[in-house]
Design a protein around this motif. Structure first.
Motif, short mmCIF file in Angstrom:
data_model
loop_
_atom_site.label_atom_id
_atom_site.label_comp_id
_atom_site.label_asym_id
_atom_site.label_seq_id
_atom_site.Cartn_x
_atom_site.Cartn_y
_atom_site.Cartn_z
N ARG A 192 0.71 5.00 13.24
CA ARG A 192 1.40 3.84 12.70
C ARG A 192 2.87 4.14 12.46
O ARG A 192 3.67 3.21 12.30
CB ARG A 192 0.74 3.38 11.40
N GLY A 193 3.23 5.41 12.45
CA GLY A 193 4.62 5.79 12.21
C GLY A 193 4.73 6.68 10.99
O GLY A 193 3.88 6.66 10.09
N ARG A 198 8.54 4.33 7.56
CA ARG A 198 7.98 3.00 7.33
C ARG A 198 8.37 2.48 5.94
O ARG A 198 8.62 1.29 5.77
CB ARG A 198 6.46 3.03 7.49
N GLU A 199 8.44 3.36 4.98
CA GLU A 199 8.88 2.95 3.65
C GLU A 199 10.33 2.47 3.67
O GLU A 199 10.67 1.46 3.03
CB GLU A 199 8.71 4.12 2.66
N PRO A 214 4.88 -0.69 3.39
CA PRO A 214 4.80 0.15 4.60
C PRO A 214 3.62 -0.15 5.50
O PRO A 214 3.70 0.06 6.72
CB PRO A 214 4.71 1.57 4.02
N ASP A 215 2.50 -0.65 4.95
CA ASP A 215 1.34 -0.95 5.77
C ASP A 215 1.56 -2.15 6.68
O ASP A 215 0.74 -2.42 7.57
CB ASP A 215 0.11 -1.22 4.89
N GLN A 216 2.64 -2.87 6.47
CA GLN A 216 2.97 -4.01 7.32
C GLN A 216 3.94 -3.64 8.43
O GLN A 216 4.44 -4.52 9.14
CB GLN A 216 3.56 -5.14 6.47
N ILE A 217 4.20 -2.35 8.59
CA ILE A 217 5.14 -1.86 9.59
C ILE A 217 4.42 -0.97 10.60
O ILE A 217 3.66 -0.07 10.22
CB ILE A 217 6.28 -1.04 8.94
N ARG A 370 6.96 -5.83 12.31
CA ARG A 370 6.58 -6.16 10.93
C ARG A 370 5.68 -7.39 10.99
O ARG A 370 6.00 -8.39 11.64
CB ARG A 370 7.83 -6.45 10.11
N GLY A 371 4.51 -7.30 10.39
CA GLY A 371 3.59 -8.43 10.41
C GLY A 371 2.48 -8.26 9.40
O GLY A 371 2.42 -7.25 8.66
#
Length: 508
Positions: A192-193, A198-199, A214-217, A370-371
């Motif tokens: 996921r990165g 991501r943060e 961050p979980d949306q990236i 981002r979603g």
């Protein structure tokens, strides 16, 4: 279907046929053999190494297989759906590849008998195969090897990519000084990165008014991969999707490769034609709308605040997903509207594409999607199938650069405005009858050349040492014939390039 021209190095049909055995009088004289989908895939393994769009790559690989007699004449090729499944491409790709071979006189399709490879009748003129010269965005980069043999003679205006900022070198050295021993203790795969990156990206999104965690990236290898991931996950054959005309050609290629049915809306001085969007979404009920509302590529315009609100209202009312491509947003030299389109649309039906490659350096190859979390989880599975994860050193460098985004934007704006002034001055001097609207951002000028077929002009210019991208490359329907994109991010030879263009245009 557009007819393409054969580049040097691709054998013509007569050479391919003549190099093996005598030409039969008609295709029925060759032995008939059904080629399975598995055999088909094995015979053209490595087809992605050819230039052009996927259909062109498949067709060129089939020509290689014929020349090597790995697939003999008289063979019946697998059905389009089976061939597409074996290669992992859309059925539309195979349909177009077969059509290219039919145009070249090497394939004949008959109802109930399938599609057979055949020798052209020896009594006829040897067929002119459709060529596979790429008109894709990737050709802007892949063709450079040939140009490098003519240093100083070639002016390349085919890409709006920018040189790296000095900030990148400084960040590189800081990241190296910190060392990576702690990271080496793990395997380095972060699908996921990298979490710290991501943060930071989530914080950047939040600062623009779109609360993000961050979980949306999902970190991607540039915005182009983000588009490929979205296309592979969402787009099926004949999937309706609304795009602007003109639009970013990398996106058009990604959607076309998946067989999307693209509906177009014009780009006006203040962004997409929202009245056309209202009509199309009412009539066709598309699932997706792809837009570039800030520093639009290739026109450089910003979508107005009023139009952003209208797009959001339509999306919220009709339920389509808005794919907002903000990969060029950091190249704005006039402030865009404060209202972020992404923040106006229902979060469950909006996706944002971002990138650091255009702002800091193309070689960085770091972008993101981002979603909503369920979408990101699906995109992550698609990405893992592609590359297991974006390069960790690049992500660490990106993390080091993100705090300097505002400084980088200011530096870029100054340079871009200088280049724009230089290009406008050259056009005014050498091509005063050409016209353009001053952009709000981006690295290219969208120019109208009245009465000029810009594709033909591009061919002539290439012979004279100037490369640029004609307007139809930015159109899903082959429009924009009088338009061309001239980048101004690299100064110094713009006046020379425009002077050459003026000389070519005057005799074309």
């Amino acid at each position: 279907m557009r007819r393409l021209r054969c580049p040097a190095g691709l054998e013509c049909a007569q050479t391919i046929i003549g190099s093996s055995r005598p030409i039969g009088r008609n295709w029925l004289e060759d032995s008939v053999r059904q080629v399975s989908a598995t055999e088909f895939a094995q015979a053209i393994a490595g087809w992605q190494q050819h230039a052009g769009r996927k259909a062109e790559q498949v067709a060129a690989a089939l020509l290689d297989a014929l020349q090597a007699q790995e697939i003999p004449f008289g063979s019946v090729l697998p059905a389009e759906r089976a061939a597409a499944a074996a290669l992992g491409v859309s059925r539309t790709t195979i349909t177009e590849a077969y059509s290219l071979l039919r145009e070249g006189g090497l394939l004949e399709s008959r109802q109930g008998s399938g599609s057979r490879l055949h020798r052209p009748d020896g009594s006829r003129k040897s067929p002119a195969l459709p060529s596979f010269e790429p008109d894709s965005r990737l050709s802007s980069f892949s063709d450079r090897a040939g140009d490098e043999s003519r240093p100083g003679q070639f002016v390349d205006l085919s890409s709006g990519s920018l040189p790296g900022l000095p900030l990148v070198g400084d960040a590189w050295r800081r990241a190296a000084d910190r060392g990576i021993d702690a990271l080496l203790a793990a395997d380095g795969y972060e699908p996921r990165g990298h979490l710290p990156l991501r943060e930071s990206i989530a914080a950047l999104c939040t600062s623009t008014g779109v609360p993000t965690d961050p979980d949306q990236i999902l970190v991607t290898s540039g915005s182009q991969q983000a588009l490929e991931i979205i296309s592979r996950t969402w787009i099926d054959d004949n999937e309706p999707i609304v795009v602007e005309d003109p639009s970013y050609r990398g996106a058009l290629e990604a959607f076309r490769a998946r067989g999307a049915q693209m509906y177009t809306i014009a780009v006006e001085r203040d962004g997409a034609d929202v009245q056309a969007l209202e009509r199309i979404t009412r009539r066709t009920h598309p699932r997706f709308v792809y837009l570039l509302p800030t520093s639009h590529n290739p026109t450089g315009v910003h979508m107005s605040a009023e139009k952003r609100q209208t797009v959001a209202d339509l999306a919220n009312e009709r339920g389509f997903v808005v794919i907002e491509d903000a990969s060029s947003a950091h190249l704005a030299f006039r402030p865009p509207p404060a209202a972020n389109l992404f923040g106006l649309v229902n979060p469950a039906q909006s996706v944002l594409i971002g990138s650091l490659s255009k702002l800091f350096w193309g070689g960085l190859r770091v972008g993101w999607i981002r979603g909503p979390r369920p979408m990101i989880e699906r995109f992550q599975r698609a990405k893992v199938a592609m590359d297991l994860g974006t390069s960790l050193p690049s992500q660490i460098l990106a993390q080091e650069l993100l705090p300097h985004t505002a400084e980088a934007m200011k530096t870029r704006a100054t340079t871009l405005l200088d280049g724009l002034a230089e290009l406008e001055q050259a056009l005014t001097l050498h091509l005063p009858h050409w016209s353009w609207t001053r952009p709000d951002g981006g690295s290219g000028l969208w120019v109208r050349a009245p009465g000029v077929d810009t594709e033909s002009l591009a061919d002539a210019a290439r012979l004279s040492g100037v490369r640029f991208t004609p307007g139809p490359a930015f159109s899903s329907v082959g429009g924009q014939a009088e338009m061309l994109r001239l980048p101004f991010g690299r100064t110094g030879r713009l006046e020379e390039a425009v002077a050459r263009l003026a000389g070519i245009a005057s005799v074309s």
